[in-house]
Design a protein around this motif. Structure first.
Motif, PDB file in Angstrom:
ATOM      1  N   ALA A   1      -2.686  -1.143  -0.282  1.00 14.66           N
ATOM      2  CA  ALA A   1      -2.965  -1.782  -1.575  1.00 14.66           C
ATOM      3  C   ALA A   1      -2.137  -1.133  -2.683  1.00 14.66           C
ATOM      4  O   ALA A   1      -1.632  -1.819  -3.581  1.00 14.66           O
ATOM      5  CB  ALA A   1      -4.448  -1.692  -1.901  1.00 14.66           C
ATOM      6  N   TYR A   2      -1.982   0.195  -2.614  1.00 17.52           N
ATOM      7  CA  TYR A   2      -1.230   0.893  -3.666  1.00 17.52           C
ATOM      8  C   TYR A   2       0.281   0.732  -3.490  1.00 17.52           C
ATOM      9  O   TYR A   2       1.019   0.704  -4.474  1.00 17.52           O
ATOM     10  CB  TYR A   2      -1.655   2.367  -3.724  1.00 17.52           C
TER      11      TYR A   2
ATOM     12  N   GLU B   1      -5.718  -0.348   4.600  1.00 16.60           N
ATOM     13  CA  GLU B   1      -5.569  -1.446   3.636  1.00 16.60           C
ATOM     14  C   GLU B   1      -5.995  -0.997   2.230  1.00 16.60           C
ATOM     15  O   GLU B   1      -5.277  -1.196   1.255  1.00 16.60           O
ATOM     16  CB  GLU B   1      -6.413  -2.635   4.123  1.00 16.60           C
ATOM     17  N   GLU B   2      -7.154  -0.346   2.163  1.00 14.40           N
ATOM     18  CA  GLU B   2      -7.728  -0.020   0.845  1.00 14.40           C
ATOM     19  C   GLU B   2      -7.040   1.164   0.150  1.00 14.40           C
ATOM     20  O   GLU B   2      -6.868   1.147  -1.073  1.00 14.40           O
ATOM     21  CB  GLU B   2      -9.229   0.293   1.010  1.00 14.40           C
TER      22      GLU B   2
ATOM     23  N   ARG C   1       1.582  -2.029  -2.314  1.00 10.51           N
ATOM     24  CA  ARG C   1       1.761  -3.384  -2.834  1.00 10.51           C
ATOM     25  C   ARG C   1       1.893  -3.362  -4.358  1.00 10.51           C
ATOM     26  O   ARG C   1       2.739  -4.032  -4.942  1.00 10.51           O
ATOM     27  CB  ARG C   1       0.537  -4.205  -2.439  1.00 10.51           C
ATOM     28  N   GLN C   2       1.045  -2.564  -4.994  1.00 11.38           N
ATOM     29  CA  GLN C   2       1.078  -2.443  -6.459  1.00 11.38           C
ATOM     30  C   GLN C   2       2.449  -1.925  -6.922  1.00 11.38           C
ATOM     31  O   GLN C   2       3.021  -2.429  -7.884  1.00 11.38           O
ATOM     32  CB  GLN C   2      -0.038  -1.483  -6.885  1.00 11.38           C
TER      33      GLN C   2
ATOM     34  N   ASP D   1      -4.385   5.747  -8.047  1.00 11.35           N
ATOM     35  CA  ASP D   1      -3.957   4.919  -9.174  1.00 11.35           C
ATOM     36  C   ASP D   1      -2.884   5.646 -10.002  1.00 11.35           C
ATOM     37  O   ASP D   1      -1.857   5.063 -10.358  1.00 11.35           O
ATOM     38  CB  ASP D   1      -5.170   4.562 -10.042  1.00 11.35           C
TER      39      ASP D   1
ATOM     40  N   SER E   1       0.630  -7.165   7.925  1.00  4.04           N
ATOM     41  CA  SER E   1       0.234  -6.939   6.529  1.00  4.04           C
ATOM     42  C   SER E   1       1.277  -6.092   5.791  1.00  4.04           C
ATOM     43  O   SER E   1       1.500  -6.284   4.596  1.00  4.04           O
ATOM     44  CB  SER E   1      -1.171  -6.331   6.441  1.00  4.04           C
TER      45      SER E   1
ATOM     46  N   HIS F   1      -9.517   7.164  -5.318  1.00  2.00           N
ATOM     47  CA  HIS F   1      -8.902   5.998  -5.977  1.00  2.00           C
ATOM     48  C   HIS F   1      -8.255   6.379  -7.310  1.00  2.00           C
ATOM     49  O   HIS F   1      -7.212   5.854  -7.677  1.00  2.00           O
ATOM     50  CB  HIS F   1      -9.934   4.889  -6.189  1.00  2.00           C
TER      51      HIS F   1
ATOM     52  N   SER G   1       3.707  -7.189   2.255  1.00  2.27           N
ATOM     53  CA  SER G   1       3.396  -6.353   1.092  1.00  2.27           C
ATOM     54  C   SER G   1       4.345  -6.570  -0.082  1.00  2.27           C
ATOM     55  O   SER G   1       4.106  -6.065  -1.168  1.00  2.27           O
ATOM     56  CB  SER G   1       3.459  -4.874   1.495  1.00  2.27           C
TER      57      SER G   1
END
Ligand code: 1CP
Length: 357
Positions: free
Chosen positions: A231-232, A226-227, A234-235, A189, A258, A185, A262
């Motif tokens: 998710a990243y 997804e995780e 989408r960010q 990030d 999904s 993660h 996004s």
């Protein structure tokens, strides 16, 4: 100062219209990795540069090869000539190409201290050569077609950064996901912030569309996709300057809904996805890009044309389709097959729209 043409100053804005799901006179077409080793003129320029990296790091030569496919074929977009691995290279991982093999990193990310030190590069400094290539390519295009900028997805970049090369099983990545998900993660990030800055800098330098290549997200299970990948992305998408965006997760067919939600403008499909089904599932929300099997470009012209018509029939004439391959073009593609493909897409998609298909 750069004087940016507005999208309306484009001589051919078919791609932008299709991305906005507006009607077009024909289906726009471009090909992932359209500048590359299947073209003899690319190989000549690469030889002149001395290596792939020297080519990618020279804005003048990168501009030259980005325009090569447009000199041969009436494509509806240009794509920046670069590579997704420029970002980890700018982070100091030491990108190199072993002769006859794929990309490698001198310092793959395996230990906690190196991961803690990982920092977001400043695109204006460490990736300046890419931004120069965007500006120079945009200038050379002079409004012929839009220019697509791109980046690897945070997860796909992490795959190469941790493994140190391509892989069939991404063993080290999955080991980290199991043993130290916090470290994965942390990398993701940093990557998401790096990709955001990088794509925004490309948009500022003149890229009119941006694409996220999530080549390896499809190697994850649904919950992990997804995780750790979506998710990243989408960010990143939430923080982009205004520009249409395309998300391509290879082998992502199970997650189309999904991905479509996004925040992207278009979803790239590989050839395992049935276009009719994709249209039913998400065609009302975003544009779709794809999805001819790149292997078709090694077969006779008559088959290339037939397979192109099948893809066009399956997507239908509703607005919001961008014709492309389902993955990058291979070095074995025949240049004449590409000519047949682009010609057939233009002619047959026009015919379908006028009802003579
Ligand atoms: O020897 C050579 O000339 C190098 C071949 C090459 C080329 C032409 C590499 C090395 N990169 C590129 C250019 C490139 N890569 C472009 C711009 C060209 C264009 O589209 O016209 C783009 C968009 C990419 C993107 C890229 N690089 C991806 C995502 C797309 C995909 O195909 O999945 C990935 C995974 C890479 C990594 C990479 N760089 C190069 C290679 C051979 C690879 C794949 C490594 C592997 O198999 O894991």
């Amino acid at each position: 100062m750069e004087t940016h043409l507005q999208p309306t100053d484009l001589k051919n804005d078919t791609l932008l219209r299709a991305l906005a799901r507006e009607p077009t006179a024909y289906t726009p077409v471009w090909l992932m990795r359209q500048a590359g080793r299947y073209l003899p003129e690319y190989n000549a320029t690469r030889a002149r540069a001395g290596s792939f990296l020297k080519l990618a790091k020279s804005p003048a030569l990168a501009t030259e090869v980005a325009l090569q496919p447009l000199e041969r074929y009436p494509l509806d977009a240009a794509i920046l000539f670069s590579d997704i691995l420029t970002v980890p290279d700018a982070m100091g991982l030491g990108l190199y190409f072993a002769e006859g093999e794929g990309p490698r990193f001198e310092r793959p990310l395996r230990d906690e201290a190196a991961i803690a030190r990982l920092a977001v590069p400043d695109p204006a400094l460490e990736l300046r050569y890419v931004l120069d290539a965007v500006r120079e390519t945009r200038r050379a295009l002079a409004g012929r077609v839009p220019l697509i900028g791109f980046s690897g997805s945070p997860y796909t970049l992490a795959c190469y950064m941790i493994e140190g090369s391509g892989s069939n099983d991404w063993r080290h990545v999955k080991q980290m996901r199991g043993a130290r998900p916090d470290l994965l993660h942390r990398i993701l990030d940093v990557n998401a912030r790096s990709v955001t800055d990088y794509l925004n800098a490309q948009i500022e330098a003149g890229a009119q569309v941006v694409m996220l290549f999530d080549t390896w997200g499809g190697s994850l299970n649904t919950a992990d996709y997804e995780e750790f990948s979506l998710a990243y992305m989408r960010q990143v998408l939430a923080a982009l300057r205004p520009a249409p965006s395309i998300v391509f997760t290879k082998d992502g067919g199970a997650w189309l809904e999904s991905i479509a939600a996004s925040g992207c403008s278009a979803v790239g499909l590989d050839w395992t996805v049935d276009p009719r089904e994709a249209r039913r599932r998400i065609g009302g929300k975003v544009a779709l890009q794809g999805n001819l099997d790149p292997a078709v470009l090694t077969t006779p012209d008559a088959n290339v044309r037939e397979q192109a018509r099948r893809v066009l029939d399956a997507f239908g004439t509703a607005p919001g389709h961008i014709f492309n391959l389902g993955h990058g073009i291979s070095p074995q593609a025949r240049p004449d097959a590409v000519a047949a493909l682009v010609d057939e897409v233009r002619a047959y998609s026009k015919k379908l729209r006028t009802g003579h298909g």
